[in-house]
Write an enzyme that holds these catalytic residues in place. Structure first.
Site, PDB file in Angstrom:
ATOM      1  N   HIS A 101       0.888  -1.170   0.000  1.00 13.02           N
ATOM      2  CA  HIS A 101       0.000   0.000   0.000  1.00 13.02           C
ATOM      3  C   HIS A 101       0.925   1.219   0.000  1.00 13.02           C
ATOM      4  O   HIS A 101       1.994   1.195   0.620  1.00 13.02           O
ATOM      5  CB  HIS A 101      -0.825   0.121   1.277  1.00 13.02           C
ATOM      6  CG  HIS A 101      -1.802  -0.967   1.548  1.00 13.02           C
ATOM      7  ND1 HIS A 101      -1.453  -2.152   2.123  1.00 13.02           N
ATOM      8  CD2 HIS A 101      -3.148  -1.022   1.370  1.00 13.02           C
ATOM      9  CE1 HIS A 101      -2.537  -2.905   2.276  1.00 13.02           C
ATOM     10  NE2 HIS A 101      -3.570  -2.249   1.825  1.00 13.02           N
ATOM     11  N   ASP A 104       2.077   2.045   3.472  1.00 16.10           N
ATOM     12  CA  ASP A 104       2.981   1.203   4.259  1.00 16.10           C
ATOM     13  C   ASP A 104       4.427   1.349   3.820  1.00 16.10           C
ATOM     14  O   ASP A 104       5.315   1.202   4.647  1.00 16.10           O
ATOM     15  CB  ASP A 104       2.622  -0.284   4.433  1.00 16.10           C
ATOM     16  CG  ASP A 104       1.753  -0.928   3.397  1.00 16.10           C
ATOM     17  OD1 ASP A 104       0.538  -0.965   3.636  1.00 16.10           O
ATOM     18  OD2 ASP A 104       2.283  -1.414   2.381  1.00 16.10           O
ATOM     19  N   GLU A 232     -10.903  -6.463  -4.723  1.00 15.65           N
ATOM     20  CA  GLU A 232     -10.772  -7.531  -3.726  1.00 15.65           C
ATOM     21  C   GLU A 232     -12.018  -7.564  -2.843  1.00 15.65           C
ATOM     22  O   GLU A 232     -12.211  -6.691  -1.992  1.00 15.65           O
ATOM     23  CB  GLU A 232      -9.518  -7.274  -2.877  1.00 15.65           C
ATOM     24  CG  GLU A 232      -9.275  -8.348  -1.843  1.00 15.65           C
ATOM     25  CD  GLU A 232      -7.977  -8.119  -1.073  1.00 15.65           C
ATOM     26  OE1 GLU A 232      -6.986  -7.632  -1.667  1.00 15.65           O
ATOM     27  OE2 GLU A 232      -7.952  -8.428   0.125  1.00 15.65           O
ATOM     28  N   GLU A 268      -9.424 -13.494  -1.769  1.00 21.10           N
ATOM     29  CA  GLU A 268      -8.667 -13.825  -0.550  1.00 21.10           C
ATOM     30  C   GLU A 268      -9.385 -14.926   0.220  1.00 21.10           C
ATOM     31  O   GLU A 268     -10.603 -14.865   0.439  1.00 21.10           O
ATOM     32  CB  GLU A 268      -8.524 -12.565   0.313  1.00 21.10           C
ATOM     33  CG  GLU A 268      -7.835 -12.835   1.634  1.00 21.10           C
ATOM     34  CD  GLU A 268      -7.394 -11.566   2.360  1.00 21.10           C
ATOM     35  OE1 GLU A 268      -6.993 -10.576   1.695  1.00 21.10           O
ATOM     36  OE2 GLU A 268      -7.449 -11.570   3.592  1.00 21.10           O
ATOM     37  N   ASP A 307     -11.102 -11.337  10.478  1.00 25.85           N
ATOM     38  CA  ASP A 307     -10.101 -11.610   9.455  1.00 25.85           C
ATOM     39  C   ASP A 307      -8.749 -11.840  10.146  1.00 25.85           C
ATOM     40  O   ASP A 307      -8.015 -10.901  10.400  1.00 25.85           O
ATOM     41  CB  ASP A 307     -10.054 -10.350   8.573  1.00 25.85           C
ATOM     42  CG  ASP A 307      -9.378 -10.559   7.247  1.00 25.85           C
ATOM     43  OD1 ASP A 307      -9.184 -11.717   6.851  1.00 25.85           O
ATOM     44  OD2 ASP A 307      -9.052  -9.545   6.605  1.00 25.85           O
ATOM     45  N   ASP A 309      -6.153 -13.496   9.034  1.00 25.93           N
ATOM     46  CA  ASP A 309      -5.010 -13.427   8.099  1.00 25.93           C
ATOM     47  C   ASP A 309      -3.862 -14.346   8.497  1.00 25.93           C
ATOM     48  O   ASP A 309      -2.706 -13.915   8.612  1.00 25.93           O
ATOM     49  CB  ASP A 309      -4.486 -11.976   8.004  1.00 25.93           C
ATOM     50  CG  ASP A 309      -5.369 -11.087   7.158  1.00 25.93           C
ATOM     51  OD1 ASP A 309      -6.170 -11.597   6.361  1.00 25.93           O
ATOM     52  OD2 ASP A 309      -5.255  -9.850   7.292  1.00 25.93           O
ATOM     53  N   ASP A 339      -1.171 -12.437   1.943  1.00 28.67           N
ATOM     54  CA  ASP A 339      -1.785 -11.397   2.776  1.00 28.67           C
ATOM     55  C   ASP A 339      -1.997 -12.041   4.149  1.00 28.67           C
ATOM     56  O   ASP A 339      -3.119 -12.334   4.559  1.00 28.67           O
ATOM     57  CB  ASP A 339      -3.100 -10.922   2.153  1.00 28.67           C
ATOM     58  CG  ASP A 339      -3.599  -9.648   2.812  1.00 28.67           C
ATOM     59  OD1 ASP A 339      -2.988  -9.229   3.805  1.00 28.67           O
ATOM     60  OD2 ASP A 339      -4.599  -9.081   2.338  1.00 28.67           O
TER      61      ASP A 339
HETATM   62  C1  XUL Z   1      -7.904  -6.324   4.083  1.00 28.71           C
HETATM   63  C2  XUL Z   1      -7.042  -6.788   2.990  1.00 28.71           C
HETATM   64  C3  XUL Z   1      -6.137  -5.772   2.418  1.00 28.71           C
HETATM   65  C4  XUL Z   1      -6.038  -5.814   0.937  1.00 28.71           C
HETATM   66  C5  XUL Z   1      -5.243  -4.687   0.363  1.00 28.71           C
HETATM   67  O1  XUL Z   1      -8.623  -7.319   4.682  1.00 28.71           O
HETATM   68  O2  XUL Z   1      -7.067  -7.937   2.629  1.00 28.71           O
HETATM   69  O3  XUL Z   1      -4.879  -5.947   3.001  1.00 28.71           O
HETATM   70  O4  XUL Z   1      -5.476  -7.008   0.506  1.00 28.71           O
HETATM   71  O5  XUL Z   1      -5.713  -3.446   0.774  1.00 28.71           O
HETATM   72 CO    CO Z   2      -6.143  -8.952   1.054  1.00 27.36          CO
END
Ligand code: XUL
Ligand code: CO
Length: 439
Positions: A101, A104, A232, A268, A307, A309, A339
């Site tokens: 991003h 970041d 996304e 995702e 989420d 991740d 991610d």
């Molecule tokens: C948020 C997410 C983000 C996107 C990019 O849940 O997945 O990190 O991948 O903005």
């Molecule tokens: Co993502």
């Protein structure tokens, strides 16, 4: 130049019997699977945010991560150190891509102009490191959700100044992505959604989101950005009703606003499960609509409702994901972007390596198994047989458009036998397990 991860050597392929968790058991980049190498199939990417800026904080606690750049106070100096550390990490791990991003890789300034300046300075450094290492940019994106100004959304904010600011931010992020040769640009909806209809005009917000994305696509054309534009989907988080809920919802939106030819999907795994689907469902929905563009490779925890991740370690899931990706003819110009973040209890730098190695191995093994399953035609045969009644007779007439309700009723009135066959789900699940465990 200092080394940021001196205790880690380059990660190499050790084979299935290797007991070194800092070696790959399955990921052997140059090994050919079908017509491509593993590296070409998998197109792994590291997510800059989770790996270099995540501090391990959660709603109940402050940051826990120990990072080699912790002692640097100046935000720009810290950002430069992260770039050097990042490329050392990519090289030691042997990944061909990374994703970022705008906010970041470089700290935000007091205003858009200052943020743009910061970004330019860091992007110069990133560009040098890309040239030096050969690591490439899978995608760039804009962070349109962290700052207070985006509390009501960005393109769907009720405030037109916020819409304009978001446009300015995305314009710059697209320019730097183009400059770095990014193969894709991602739009994750962030706070595009609403909490209550008592204060929201959903129709107007959706129209504005359509306008914003049209402007983004037009700008990509203006600057000659040849990368793929990706949306996304994600449900429920951070707003209650996210506009980009899942693949089906995003495709309906794109079609309504005439954008379906310009955008594909970045799907995702954890977002799929939050939407009440499994990952394969989302991938297949994208694929059959010619919209499977790229993947955010992670996994959620079904016992936790948000989420999380996590790194993708579930080989059952990675196998079925790779099956869809092979059916899709691959992901390029998309890829598999981790991610994913280490748990806040896994606070040491070496944990970043363990996380990525486990995810890369799980997908490499999934690729091997999925390839075998397709080579042996295991599911294809069953599915072809299951729908074979549409290949001839009345079924063929339905498919060709020859049949109508009159002819079908006539047929049904004279037909009282149904040659139904078993779905054989349990048998297929058992074959799938055998391939995962033995092939
Ligand atoms: C948020 C997410 C983000 C996107 C990019 O849940 O997945 O990190 O991948 O903005
Ligand atoms: Co993502």
């Amino acid at each position: 130049m200092s080394e940021y991860f001196p205790e880690i050597d380059a990660i190499t392929y050790g084979g299935p019997a290797s007991e070194d968790p800092l070696s790959f058991n399955y990921y052997d980049p140059d090994r050919e699977i079908g017509s491509k190498t593993m590296e070409e199939h998998l197109r792994f990417s590291v997510a800059y945010w989770h790996t270099f800026t995540e501090d391990g904080s959660d709603p109940f606690g402050v940051g826990t991560m120990e990072r080699p750049w912790d002692d640097i106070d100046d935000p720009m100096e810290k950002a430069h150190a992260r770039v050097d550390a990042g490329f050392e990490f990519f090289e030691k791990l042997g990944v061909p891509y990374f994703c970022f991003h705008d906010r970041d890789i470089a700290p935000r300034g007091e205003n858009l102009a200052e943020s743009n300046e910061n970004l330019d300075e860091i992007v110069d450094h990133v560009e040098e490191k890309m040239d030096e290492t050969g690591v490439e940019l899978l995608w760039g994106t804009s962070q349109l959700f962290m700052e207070p100004k985006y509390m009501h959304g960005a393109a769907t904010s009720p405030n037109a100044d916020v819409f304009a600011h978001a446009a300015g931010q995305v314009k710059k992020a697209m320019e730097v992505t183009e400059r770095l040769g990014g193969e894709n640009f991602v739009f994750w909806g962030g706070r595009e959604g609403y909490k209550t209809l008592l204060n929201s005009d959903m129709g107007r917000e959706l129209d504005n989101m359509g306008r914003f994305l049209q402007m983004a696509a037009d700008y990509a054309d203006d600057i000659g950005f040849e990368g793929q534009l990706l949306i996304e989907p994600k449900p429920r988080e951070p707003t209650k009703h996210q506009y980009d809920f899942d693949a089906a919802n995003v495709l309906a939106f794109l079609r309504e606003y005439g954008l379906a030819d310009r955008f594909a999907l970045n799907l995702e795994a954890n977002h799929a499960t939050l939407a009440g689907h499994n990952f394969r469902h989302e991938l297949q929905y994208g694929r059959i609509n010619d919209a499977l563009g790229s993947v955010d490779a992670n996994q959620g925890d079904k016992l936790i409702g948000w989420d999380t991740d996590e790194f993708p370690t579930d080989v059952y899931m990675t196998t079925l994901a790779m099956y869809e990706i092979l059916e899709n003819g691959g992901l390029a110009p998309g890829g598999l972007n981790f991610d994913a973040k280490v748990r806040r209890e896994s606070f040491e730098p070496v944990d970043l390596f363990y996380g990525h190695v486990s995810g890369m191995d799980a997908f490499a093994r999934g690729l091997e198994v999925a390839h075998e399953l397709r080579e042996d035609g295991i599911f294809e045969e069953v599915i072809d047989e299951r729908y074979s009644s549409y290949e001839e007779g009345i079924g063929a007439e339905i498919v060709s458009g020859e049949a109508d309700f009159d002819s079908l009723a006539e047929y049904a009135l004279n037909n009282d036998g149904f040659d139904l066959s078993s779905g054989r789900q349990e048998k297929l699940e058992s074959i799938l397990n055998r391939y995962i465990l033995e092939s």
